[in-house]
Design a protein around this motif. Structure first.
Motif, PDB file in Angstrom:
ATOM      1  N   ALA A   1      63.448  24.844  -8.244  1.00 12.44           N
ATOM      2  CA  ALA A   1      64.053  24.965  -6.713  1.00 12.44           C
ATOM      3  C   ALA A   1      64.589  26.510  -6.707  1.00 12.44           C
ATOM      4  CB  ALA A   1      65.297  24.107  -6.417  1.00 12.44           C
ATOM      5  N   TYR A   2      64.630  26.860  -5.353  1.00 13.60           N
ATOM      6  CA  TYR A   2      65.169  28.258  -5.340  1.00 13.60           C
ATOM      7  C   TYR A   2      66.699  28.259  -5.602  1.00 13.60           C
ATOM      8  CZ  TYR A   2      60.842  29.381  -3.156  1.00 13.60           C
ATOM      9  OH  TYR A   2      59.225  29.402  -2.967  1.00 13.60           O
ATOM     10  N   GLY A   3      67.120  29.259  -6.253  1.00  8.68           N
ATOM     11  CA  GLY A   3      68.641  29.218  -6.623  1.00  8.68           C
ATOM     12  C   GLY A   3      68.614  30.319  -7.788  1.00  8.68           C
ATOM     13  N   PRO A   4      69.968  30.073  -8.404  1.00 10.92           N
ATOM     14  CA  PRO A   4      70.369  30.691  -9.569  1.00 10.92           C
ATOM     15  C   PRO A   4      69.515  30.759 -10.740  1.00 10.92           C
ATOM     16  CG  PRO A   4      71.896  29.017  -9.329  1.00 10.92           C
ATOM     17  CD  PRO A   4      71.141  28.888  -8.198  1.00 10.92           C
TER      18      PRO A   4
ATOM     19  N   ARG B   1      63.561  34.664  -1.786  1.00  5.26           N
ATOM     20  CA  ARG B   1      63.398  35.920  -1.117  1.00  5.26           C
ATOM     21  C   ARG B   1      62.053  35.997  -0.317  1.00  5.26           C
ATOM     22  NH1 ARG B   1      65.753  41.603  -2.741  1.00  5.26           N
ATOM     23  NH2 ARG B   1      67.649  40.285  -3.165  1.00  5.26           N
ATOM     24  N   PHE B   2      61.008  35.391  -1.059  1.00  2.00           N
ATOM     25  CA  PHE B   2      59.773  35.626  -0.663  1.00  2.00           C
ATOM     26  C   PHE B   2      59.119  34.339  -0.439  1.00  2.00           C
ATOM     27  CE2 PHE B   2      60.467  39.621  -3.037  1.00  2.00           C
ATOM     28  CZ  PHE B   2      60.625  40.616  -1.895  1.00  2.00           C
TER      29      PHE B   2
ATOM     30  N   GLY C   1      55.838  29.762  -1.182  1.00  2.00           N
ATOM     31  CA  GLY C   1      55.695  28.194  -0.587  1.00  2.00           C
ATOM     32  C   GLY C   1      57.067  27.391  -1.163  1.00  2.00           C
ATOM     33  N   SER C   2      57.000  26.217  -0.980  1.00  2.00           N
ATOM     34  CA  SER C   2      58.279  25.060  -1.068  1.00  2.00           C
ATOM     35  C   SER C   2      57.819  23.915  -2.107  1.00  2.00           C
ATOM     36  CB  SER C   2      58.804  24.847   0.264  1.00  2.00           C
ATOM     37  OG  SER C   2      57.897  24.210   0.961  1.00  2.00           O
TER      38      SER C   2
ATOM     39  N   TRP D   1      51.754  36.730  -5.385  1.00  2.00           N
ATOM     40  CA  TRP D   1      53.165  35.982  -5.515  1.00  2.00           C
ATOM     41  C   TRP D   1      53.046  34.898  -6.609  1.00  2.00           C
ATOM     42  CZ3 TRP D   1      57.002  38.943  -4.018  1.00  2.00           C
ATOM     43  CH2 TRP D   1      56.717  40.102  -3.023  1.00  2.00           C
ATOM     44  N   GLN D   2      51.721  34.501  -6.737  1.00  2.00           N
ATOM     45  CA  GLN D   2      51.546  33.352  -7.661  1.00  2.00           C
ATOM     46  C   GLN D   2      51.799  33.732  -9.298  1.00  2.00           C
ATOM     47  OE1 GLN D   2      51.644  30.361  -5.937  1.00  2.00           O
ATOM     48  NE2 GLN D   2      51.882  31.866  -4.430  1.00  2.00           N
TER      49      GLN D   2
END
Length: 314
Positions: free
Chosen positions: A8-11, A50-51, A56-57, A94-95
């Protein structure tokens, strides 16, 4: 295969090592058995989201762009390498996927590993050396005898920029903490400035190139210390950088430039030759096993790393 992933996006806690399917190389790719990878600010920015418009998600997301290892499989359209060859390189875009046991790499984005150095050292080279080379040569037009100032000189890109600027015959002023001045002098810096000083100018000094690696010296703050046709180069994708690039294109003899690094075989080959002849050396701050990738990201985000952080995979 085992691979470091972003769940997931985060720390840094969102990083985990999972079993994922082996990549299947296309006709224009090779499969590399990764022995070492490296961490860059780009990896931490992607992890934070940030990108995410580019990444993607859909999770998990593979991470890592620098790699060194051995060719395990060759696509039918690739003719200039063979199974077992030791290589190093960088994934474009970016991959990610280099922080894994295997990675599929397009032809032209890797080359033979420099002889005489380890896989860990080789993995420390691609992104930072290509960024420094392309910034100084392509964006700033470096030439022998120029005065070059490098802000953030002790980090990954900065350590390469000091050495490459000296290879190209420039005189180098390095901005860093005083703690790193001896280290930078050993890399070839002619003069060092403590970043804690409010005034970074050398009396009477003007710079033909100001390379703002760290990203805290905007064009407007250094314009006065640029030579008449001096160039300021940034690695940071921020609005003030784009604005400076556009405005100086038309209204100033002093120019602002942005470097967006590309993985190019000819540049990787140039770096390899410099390493093999002893004029350029990789700088490794620390090596972590793949399972400790969270700690590697934490160290990267301190912004007090001398050279590069490497992930040992093989």
């Amino acid at each position: 295969m085992k691979a470091a992933t972003i769940t997931a996006y985060g720390p840094p806690d969102v990083l985990a090592v999972h079993d994922v399917p082996d990549p299947r190389p296309r006709a224009d790719e090779v499969l590399v058995h990764v022995r070492a990878a490296a961490i860059n600010p780009k990896d931490t920015f992607i992890r934070k989201g940030r990108f995410k418009r580019f990444t993607g998600s859909v999770f998990p997301i593979l991470t890592g762009f620098d790699f060194a290892g051995e060719v395990a499989q060759v696509g039918t359209g690739v003719t200039d390498t063979s199974v077992g060859e030791a290589v190093y390189g960088m994934l474009d875009g970016w991959q990610g996927g280099a922080c894994a046991e295997y990675v599929a790499v397009k032809a032209g984005r890797f080359c033979k590993k420099p002889a005489g150095i380890s896989f860990d050292e080789a993995a420390a080279l691609p992104l930072v050396s290509l960024t420094a080379l392309q910034a100084l040569r392509n964006r700033a037009g470096i030439a022998a005898g120029m005065q070059v100032c490098i802000n953030g000189a002790s980090g990954g890109v900065g350590s390469m920029a000091v050495q490459i600027a000296k290879i190209m015959g420039a005189r180098v002023t390095a901005i860093s903490s005083r703690h790193n001045h001896g280290y930078l002098a050993a890399l070839g810096a002619d003069h060092c400035i403590d970043y804690r000083l409010g005034n970074i100018t050398v009396p009477g000094q003007r710079f033909d190139i100001f390379f703002d690696v760290f990203g805290n010296r905007p064009f407007r703050s250094v314009k006065a210390i640029l030579s008449d046709r001096g160039v300021w180069v940034s690695t940071v994708i921020r609005p003030h950088v784009f604005l400076s690039v556009v405005l100086t294109r038309f209204f100033s003899r002093r120019k602002a430039r942005l470097v967006l690094v590309k993985s190019l075989r000819e540049d990787l080959e140039q770096v390899r030759r410099w390493v093999e002849t002893g004029v350029l050396r990789p700088v490794v701050h620390n090596v972590y096993p793949l399972e400790k990738i969270r700690k590697a990201h934490v160290q990267q985000e301190t912004k007090h790393t001398r050279g590069k952080i490497v992930i040992h995979v093989g």
